[in-house]
Design a protein around this motif. Structure first.
Motif, PDB file in Angstrom:
ATOM      1  N   ALA A   1       1.937  -7.076  -0.549  1.00 54.41           N
ATOM      2  CA  ALA A   1       0.996  -6.293  -1.892  1.00 54.41           C
ATOM      3  C   ALA A   1      -0.290  -7.006  -1.757  1.00 54.41           C
ATOM      4  CB  ALA A   1       1.814  -6.510  -2.838  1.00 54.41           C
TER       5      ALA A   1
ATOM      6  N   VAL B   1       3.694  -1.591  -2.396  1.00 61.37           N
ATOM      7  CA  VAL B   1       2.796  -1.223  -3.555  1.00 61.37           C
ATOM      8  C   VAL B   1       1.504  -1.134  -3.493  1.00 61.37           C
ATOM      9  CG1 VAL B   1       3.053  -3.411  -4.201  1.00 61.37           C
ATOM     10  CG2 VAL B   1       2.699  -1.601  -5.961  1.00 61.37           C
ATOM     11  N   GLU B   2       0.740   0.075  -3.990  1.00 64.15           N
ATOM     12  CA  GLU B   2      -0.724   0.222  -3.888  1.00 64.15           C
ATOM     13  C   GLU B   2      -1.315  -0.077  -5.014  1.00 64.15           C
ATOM     14  OE1 GLU B   2      -2.006   2.185  -0.078  1.00 64.15           O
ATOM     15  OE2 GLU B   2      -0.853   4.037  -0.915  1.00 64.15           O
TER      16      GLU B   2
END
Lengths: 405, 405
Positions: free
Chosen positions: A185, A156-157
């Motif tokens: 993350a 996830v960015e």
């Protein structure tokens, strides 16, 4: 040219954490254990503490054990775990119940702490229990889930989270380390983004606690949960931890309003009076042997120190990537974990044809990996117990298996 | 004239369950333990089984333990417990989580099974966790609780339940044995009354399981819950059990939709697909050592048999009442438990002036009772471990204490 078994043994001799392997019960089988990311090995002191608890405290003290200190164990073990691995001051962590029960509590608590907001941001690639619980709690509370679909390897960015946030977002629920690829993350940045939008940041630390340094207080995390049987070595199904930042204690509530969550358990008053402390997150009687096990196991992590654990984890995962590239890639198995050590946790995932059969053959050869559908072999590297030679041997065995196919 | 210590010893020699005391770890301290209704003593085989689980299975099999059988333990141990003590056929019982978490699940499940009905019947004298959970679940579900206030000694009466039932009643939640006085509710009659009104009967069996014979299937109980650390001797905080009658399985749901409740845990599919079995009541990973402990402890109960256990329980509680009448009543302590053995469970409560101080003095003299506000001394008689001589000695010590005051 990749390293030899002798090279790996030399790394073990120079390993400042090498002595910790003697703190664990390690037999001849398996030959190599690369599934400490699912179930850590037993620390010897954990076995001794549980046995002492069962025989001396339960058998000898009987009901008096509760007054001798058992009653405070959820908070006490929580504090010790927080100091050892969460970067959290005392009074914000309890150990009790399962991860799933604790996620359920935190999801409801987060809804309550942000009334009037009706969206939750989560990932549709998260571990099943997180997804299932977000879905049902959202339905029960009339919330909508904004599902992100992060790339397997990248994870996830922050930009994707930012795009999903709005004044409608109550909270973000994310896993710190992706259970499939090990992608890590950017917890501080995402937490700050959630706060910028007036939302809370709720983190699932199952795959990072005990392997990746955490600074929950400094990073401003609101709520967090995690298990204790992976890198924390608490034993199969050991009770989970739950963290609530101090600024929310007093306001935070959860729906399983059992007697362990009240201010005075033995007043047994007419109505539920929520404890003005982290104890409000408790519900029922905690299983004492499980708490003692987590306590003893966390102590080993505390003695080693998360910085040293992380340094060895990076070295192990880097060696694993190097060997996988050299030995498995020619046979169609590609690394599906981030190549930048700063972007990954403590396991490396390889994907390739017939992965299920390869994983089975590895297990048959007493080299234990973890397997996840549809084609992922996860190689968990647990710095307190995984030796470089063990890792080398595991990859060597795997190489032979994929070569013969 | 009351019996002498020699008489009590003679009763022990003639006791067909006497040999079971050797199945437990029993030291010199305390002199008499009358709190097995709060925490049973450790069976030796339970200690051995947990140690074997920790060292051989966890240490030796590691992650392979899950495939070796750990995954099925919640249902398997549930079935064994059901056969040993619940009068329930296989497939309806699981062991997992705490009693409070399980009550929470059953309350929601019961609301769902009776849609359109908006009342719950419960007692305002029940154990706190039951009351607190009924109150909060009722509020969350828009239900009203009709609180009964049964007499302490008599306990809840069928007539009072009947008067509270109507076409609005979704379910009745009651404790089988009153935690204060030991009053035993008429489970078959009350269950039938609830059914006559179209409502469900949900029973909390914490203070009866392992001491009072149960016939959940034959009596038509809908849902039930109970702990395993009292007369079942599972250890401090050992995981609780939860029963759902077969006719409700398939329709029953609960809100903590974790991954252990789905049909195929390792499919890890996109949505929660509830298991078409009792497993739907599970949520998160169960703590394996706790399950093994309950399993071993339930085995001891099964070997003794509930009928023999109940017969000795009746004999012990009758002797306790006789001694309390003779020795404590002259000093102002009255029996506050039903005098008819058929109307009580396995503990006897005495009330009197300075009860807290008397209980403390008993503990000081290494005779361990249980105390409950405001003035109740509970004398728990656990048939597998409490000897007649132990009971005699405990009452003798108590007599000296109240005489000296």
């Amino acid at each position: 040219m990749t390293i030899t078994l002798d090279d790996a043994r030399a790394l073990d001799r120079d390993d400042s954490l090498g002595r910790f392997r003697d703190e664990f019960l390690i037999g001849d089988d398996p030959v190599a254990y690369l599934d400490g990311n699912s179930l850590g090995r037993p620390p010897l002191r954990t076995l001794a503490r549980v046995e002492d608890l069962m025989r001396r405290e339960w058998g000898g003290r009987l009901i008096r054990g509760w007054e001798d200190g058992w009653l405070e164990l959820p908070e006490q073990v929580g504090d010790r775990l927080a100091a050892a691995s969460l970067g959290a001051a005392p009074g914000q962590t309890v150990v009790a119940e399962s991860t799933s029960v604790n996620i359920f509590k935190l999801l409801h608590a987060a809804c309550d702490l942000r009334p009037g907001r009706d969206e939750i941001v989560a990932t549709d690639t998260d571990f099943p229990t997180d997804r299932y619980l977000v879905e049902s709690v959202a339905a029960a509370r009339g919330m909508t889930v904004r599902w992100l679909s992060p790339d397997l390897v990248v994870g996830v960015e922050p930009e994707d989270v930012r795009a999903a946030l709005s004044e409608r977002t109550a909270f973000v629920l994310l896993s710190h380390v992706d259970y499939r690829s090990g992608a890590l993350a950017d917890l501080p940045t995402i937490t700050a983004l959630a706060h910028d939008a007036g939302a809370l940041a709720v983190w699932d630390l199952c795959h990072s606690a005990g392997a990746v340094p955490l600074a929950l207080d400094a990073d401003g995390v609101d709520l967090a949960v995690g298990c204790t049987y992976k890198y924390l070595n608490g034993g199969p199904g050991a009770p989970a931890f739950l963290y609530v930042a101090e600024r929310h204690i007093g306001a935070v509530r959860q729906p399983i309003t059992g007697w362990w969550g009240v201010a005075d358990r033995f007043a047994m008053g007419p109505t539920y009076e929520p404890a003005p402390s982290i104890r409000v997150m408790l519900s029922g009687t905690a299983y004492v042997p499980g708490l003692v096990a987590v306590d003893a196991s966390a102590e080993v992590v505390a003695e080693a120190g998360l910085e040293a654990i992380r340094a060895k984890s990076v070295a192990l995962t880097s060696l694993c990537v190097e060997l996988a590239d050299a030995w498995l890639e020619p046979h169609g198995f590609r690394v599906a974990s981030p190549r930048d050590p700063a972007r990954r946790g403590s396991h490396i995932t390889v994907r390739g044809p017939g992965a299920r059969a390869v994983a089975d053959a590895m297990t048959q050869a007493r080299v234990i990996p973890d397997y996840r559908n549809p084609d992922m072999i996860r190689l968990g590297l647990s710095p307190l117990t995984t030796s470089y030679a063990e890792l080398w041997t595991a990859l060597d065995v795997t190489r032979r298996i994929v070569e013969e196919r």
